[in-house]
Design a protein around this motif. Structure first.
Motif, PDB file in Angstrom:
ATOM      1  N   ALA A  81       6.552   5.631  -4.523  1.00  0.00           N
ATOM      2  CA  ALA A  81       6.527   4.305  -3.915  1.00  0.00           C
ATOM      3  C   ALA A  81       6.370   4.412  -2.401  1.00  0.00           C
ATOM      4  O   ALA A  81       5.627   3.638  -1.780  1.00  0.00           O
ATOM      5  N   PHE A  82       7.039   5.371  -1.784  1.00  0.00           N
ATOM      6  CA  PHE A  82       6.939   5.587  -0.339  1.00  0.00           C
ATOM      7  C   PHE A  82       5.518   6.023   0.035  1.00  0.00           C
ATOM      8  O   PHE A  82       4.928   5.535   0.999  1.00  0.00           O
TER       9      PHE A  82
ATOM     10  N   GLU B 193       4.905  -1.289  -6.096  1.00  0.00           N
ATOM     11  CA  GLU B 193       5.114  -0.049  -5.363  1.00  0.00           C
ATOM     12  C   GLU B 193       5.429   1.113  -6.292  1.00  0.00           C
ATOM     13  O   GLU B 193       5.172   2.265  -5.973  1.00  0.00           O
TER      14      GLU B 193
ATOM     15  N   ILE C  81      12.459  -1.674  -1.450  1.00  0.00           N
ATOM     16  CA  ILE C  81      12.861  -0.874  -2.616  1.00  0.00           C
ATOM     17  C   ILE C  81      14.354  -0.570  -2.610  1.00  0.00           C
ATOM     18  O   ILE C  81      15.064  -0.876  -3.571  1.00  0.00           O
TER      19      ILE C  81
ATOM     20  N   SER D  17       6.473   2.427   7.818  1.00  0.00           N
ATOM     21  CA  SER D  17       6.409   2.314   6.360  1.00  0.00           C
ATOM     22  C   SER D  17       7.764   2.606   5.739  1.00  0.00           C
ATOM     23  O   SER D  17       8.141   2.001   4.726  1.00  0.00           O
ATOM     24  N   TYR D  18       8.518   3.522   6.333  1.00  0.00           N
ATOM     25  CA  TYR D  18       9.839   3.861   5.811  1.00  0.00           C
ATOM     26  C   TYR D  18      10.774   2.657   5.889  1.00  0.00           C
ATOM     27  O   TYR D  18      11.527   2.380   4.951  1.00  0.00           O
TER      28      TYR D  18
ATOM     29  N   PHE E 140       9.755   0.271   3.238  1.00  0.00           N
ATOM     30  CA  PHE E 140      10.163   0.857   1.956  1.00  0.00           C
ATOM     31  C   PHE E 140      11.656   0.630   1.715  1.00  0.00           C
ATOM     32  O   PHE E 140      12.073   0.253   0.612  1.00  0.00           O
TER      33      PHE E 140
ATOM     34  N   MET F  67       3.211   3.107  -0.151  1.00  0.00           N
ATOM     35  CA  MET F  67       3.431   2.171   0.943  1.00  0.00           C
ATOM     36  C   MET F  67       2.816   2.675   2.241  1.00  0.00           C
ATOM     37  O   MET F  67       2.266   1.908   3.030  1.00  0.00           O
TER      38      MET F  67
END
Length: 290
Positions: free
Chosen positions: A49-50, A122, A29, A21-22, A25, A53
């Protein structure tokens, strides 16, 4: 006694969590919005947002993921990012590309309230609302105390303000712009100048310097406050001069009374008394010259 391989520090474990996910992200983003679109976002928004996600892609609640850990990862992976903490304590840290010019930075700054909307799914509005709510809870008591203390300070200044103190009736020498400043406390004048953004000079040693046209307006509002604080007992050059001028131009007691109720000038009776006294003073001077 057993020898065990020490576990990784907790911070390293946390930093490595949600790696998939990072990466997503960072791509959506950080690279697209911050580095390509040159947007300016808040750390609180980036953290939310993180979290969103991670929830969407891994089905895991990452709400406990700390903001400082996310910032550390971003600082390591994206040295081209700049992190700026505004001087206002209730405003979240800003994140943007360090190549962003100052002019572009000012244009791209998010709303100071922290409640700006965004086109990205997000960065949810819910996070902005929650962040604003937390900020209010953290600062409301302090802000209230600061404002109340300032109000008490100004109240004391106003109680010591004499208003127009010349012998009755005051003449044109006593109701001009120069004399108006003498009935306005420095603290009140400077505070209003700071509030409207006319100056950032932090002093109470003297009246701050502002543009002449703004100076007249600030002086006008200050005199209204002096008049209002005394419940009309302390006259100011504005309250007398405006009332007298309106009487001479219109002869209407209703207009003067309306302005008086709005706190802009003296009452009709006071204006009438001033006009009569000035007329008598003029007759005395004429008789002396003759």
């Amino acid at each position: 006694m057993f020898l065990l391989r020490p576990d990784k520090p907790e911070t390293e474990q946390d930093e490595a969590m949600f790696d998939a996910s990072y990466k997503l992200f960072c791509e959506r983003i950080i690279r697209q919005r911050l580095l390509v679109n040159n947007e300016v976002l808040r750390m609180g928004q980036l953290r939310q947002a993180f979290i969103d996600m991670v929830k969407a892609n891994e089905g895991v609640d990452a709400s406990n993921y700390r903001q400082d850990l996310l910032k550390k990862r971003l600082a390591q992976d994206f040295p081209q990012l700049a992190f700026h903490m505004p001087t206002k304590r209730n405003v979240c840290e800003l994140v943007f590309a360090e190549t962003l010019s100052k002019d572009a930075l000012v244009d791209m700054l998010p709303d100071p309230s922290g409640t700006e909307t965004t086109q990205s799914s997000e960065l949810s509005q819910t996070d902005s609302d929650n962040e604003t709510g937390r900020t209010k809870c953290q600062t409301t008591h302090e802000d209230t105390r600061t404002l109340y203390t300032a109000a008490l300070f100004l109240k004391r200044l106003l109680s010591d303000t004499p208003g127009v103190s010349c012998p009755w009736p005051p003449t044109s020498e006593n109701v001009n712009v120069t004399e108006s400043q003498t009935v306005v406390p420095i603290g009140l004048y400077n505070l209003l100048s700071w509030i409207i953004g006319s100056t950032e000079e932090p002093t109470l040693d003297h009246y701050v310097n502002i543009d002449d046209d703004v100076h007249l307006k600030v002086l006008s509002v200050c005199q209204d406050i002096v008049y209002l604080a005394s419940k009309g007992r302390k006259q100011t050059p504005k309250s007398l001069a405006l009332g007298l001028t309106v009487r001479h131009l219109t002869g209407s007691s209703r207009i003067v009374s309306l302005l008086n109720r709005l706190g802009h000038c003296a009452s009709w009776d006071t204006v009438l008394s001033l006009d009569t006294s000035l007329a008598q003073l003029t007759l005395v001077e004429v008789s002396h010259h003759s």
